[in-house]
Design a protein around this motif. Structure first.
Motif, short mmCIF file in Angstrom:
data_model
loop_
_atom_site.label_atom_id
_atom_site.label_comp_id
_atom_site.label_asym_id
_atom_site.label_seq_id
_atom_site.Cartn_x
_atom_site.Cartn_y
_atom_site.Cartn_z
N ASP A 1 -69.18 -45.51 -24.03
CA ASP A 1 -68.79 -44.27 -23.80
C ASP A 1 -68.54 -44.04 -22.09
N ASP A 2 -68.55 -45.20 -21.30
CA ASP A 2 -68.44 -44.93 -19.99
C ASP A 2 -67.86 -46.26 -19.25
N TYR A 3 -66.79 -46.14 -18.48
CA TYR A 3 -66.42 -47.04 -17.46
C TYR A 3 -66.08 -46.71 -16.18
N GLU A 4 -66.53 -47.11 -15.08
CA GLU A 4 -66.28 -46.62 -13.93
C GLU A 4 -66.44 -47.79 -12.84
N GLU A 5 -65.53 -47.82 -11.64
CA GLU A 5 -65.50 -48.45 -10.59
C GLU A 5 -65.48 -47.58 -9.39
N GLY A 6 -66.07 -48.23 -8.28
CA GLY A 6 -66.07 -47.36 -7.16
C GLY A 6 -66.60 -48.04 -5.72
N VAL A 7 -66.58 -47.40 -4.83
CA VAL A 7 -67.22 -47.86 -3.41
C VAL A 7 -68.58 -47.23 -3.57
N TRP A 8 -69.35 -48.30 -3.33
CA TRP A 8 -70.93 -48.18 -3.29
C TRP A 8 -71.32 -47.57 -1.89
N SER A 9 -71.77 -46.39 -1.87
CA SER A 9 -72.42 -45.72 -0.68
C SER A 9 -73.70 -45.96 -0.46
N LEU A 10 -74.09 -46.80 0.17
CA LEU A 10 -75.59 -47.24 0.48
C LEU A 10 -76.29 -47.15 1.64
N THR A 11 -77.45 -46.92 1.85
CA THR A 11 -78.37 -46.69 2.72
C THR A 11 -79.01 -48.03 2.94
N PRO A 12 -78.62 -49.15 3.59
CA PRO A 12 -79.36 -50.28 3.88
C PRO A 12 -80.30 -50.05 5.02
N THR A 13 -81.73 -50.72 4.69
CA THR A 13 -82.83 -50.97 5.69
C THR A 13 -83.13 -52.29 6.12
N GLY A 14 -84.05 -52.30 7.07
CA GLY A 14 -84.49 -53.59 7.68
C GLY A 14 -83.75 -53.98 8.96
N GLY A 15 -82.85 -53.10 9.52
CA GLY A 15 -81.89 -53.48 10.66
C GLY A 15 -80.98 -52.23 10.71
N THR A 16 -80.03 -52.63 11.60
CA THR A 16 -78.79 -52.07 11.67
C THR A 16 -77.70 -52.95 10.92
N TRP A 17 -77.08 -52.43 10.05
CA TRP A 17 -76.12 -53.13 8.96
C TRP A 17 -74.56 -52.70 9.35
N ASN A 18 -73.77 -53.81 9.45
CA ASN A 18 -72.40 -53.49 9.56
C ASN A 18 -71.82 -53.74 8.09
N VAL A 19 -71.50 -52.94 7.22
CA VAL A 19 -71.25 -53.00 5.77
C VAL A 19 -69.70 -53.68 5.78
N SER A 20 -69.36 -54.57 5.04
CA SER A 20 -67.94 -55.25 4.91
C SER A 20 -67.38 -54.72 3.69
N ALA B 1 -81.44 -60.93 -5.66
CA ALA B 1 -81.25 -59.56 -5.47
C ALA B 1 -82.17 -58.93 -6.62
N TYR B 2 -83.02 -57.85 -6.41
CA TYR B 2 -83.85 -57.43 -7.58
C TYR B 2 -83.62 -55.95 -7.27
N CYS B 3 -83.32 -55.37 -8.50
CA CYS B 3 -82.88 -54.06 -8.34
C CYS B 3 -84.03 -53.21 -9.20
N TYR B 4 -84.61 -52.12 -8.83
CA TYR B 4 -86.03 -51.55 -9.68
C TYR B 4 -85.87 -49.96 -9.10
N GLY B 5 -85.61 -49.22 -10.12
CA GLY B 5 -85.64 -47.51 -9.55
C GLY B 5 -84.41 -47.50 -9.06
N SER B 6 -84.41 -46.82 -7.66
CA SER B 6 -83.33 -46.39 -6.96
C SER B 6 -82.85 -47.42 -6.09
N LEU B 7 -83.64 -48.63 -5.78
CA LEU B 7 -83.28 -49.73 -4.66
C LEU B 7 -83.17 -50.93 -5.09
N ALA B 8 -82.24 -51.68 -4.50
CA ALA B 8 -82.09 -53.12 -4.64
C ALA B 8 -82.76 -53.87 -3.36
N TYR B 9 -83.73 -54.97 -3.60
CA TYR B 9 -84.37 -55.71 -2.71
C TYR B 9 -83.85 -57.01 -2.74
#
Length: 168
Positions: free
Chosen positions: A40-59, A128-136
């Protein structure tokens, strides 16, 4: 054989067997009638994320969602790495219920590629480990517990793909 129209449904039948049905619950296959099995659902999209652990340049950061299954793809580089945990906000909250089939609701053992990383000693691999609202990002160690990656462990570049089940 052909299209069969019913009240609020359309079916494709071949050789007397229903192959596909679209009804108010979604898309069903091979005569299945259960609403819970409908796609009942299909979607593709750009993932707007907030990374932590430093300053990230998302390619690149994007996702594909089919039903409740979400696959995320990330590629980026880190500068000004810190000793804070590396985490990424997920596009959809992961299912953490025990009914997800794994006991803790996690289905995310994704692959990681890390360039010039400096993890703790005796490291076997990264995942990568996904749990709740975050990936670690976690490192597995030979004969010891997993270690959560901090920015200083990552090096210069990180790429990963992970698949998880989203919350209902």
């Amino acid at each position: 054989t052909g299209l069969v129209y019913g009240t609020n449904e359309v079916s494709i039948v071949t050789g007397g067997t229903e192959r596909v049905k679209i009804d108010t619950n979604g898309l069903k296959f091979n005569g299945d009638t259960a609403a819970a099995n409908a796609l009942d659902d299909y979607e593709e999209g750009v993932w707007s994320l907030t990374p932590t652990g430093g300053t990230w340049n998302v390619s690149r950061a994007f996702y594909v969602k089919i039903g409740r299954k979400v696959t995320i793809h990330f590629s980026g580089s880190i500068t000004n790495a810190t000793n804070a945990d590396v985490s990424f906000t997920l596009p959809f909250i992961a299912d953490t219920s025990t009914s997800a089939g794994t006991g803790v609701g996690i289905e995310s053992h994704g692959n990681c590629m890390i360039n010039l990383g400096t993890p703790p000693s005796n490291i076997y691999n990264a995942a990568a480990y996904c749990y709740g609202s975050l990936a670690y990002i976690y490192y597995s160690r030979v004969g010891a517990a997993w270690v959560k990656a901090v920015g200083a462990y990552i090096g210069s570049n990180l790429q990963f793909t992970a698949t998880y089940t989203s919350a209902p």
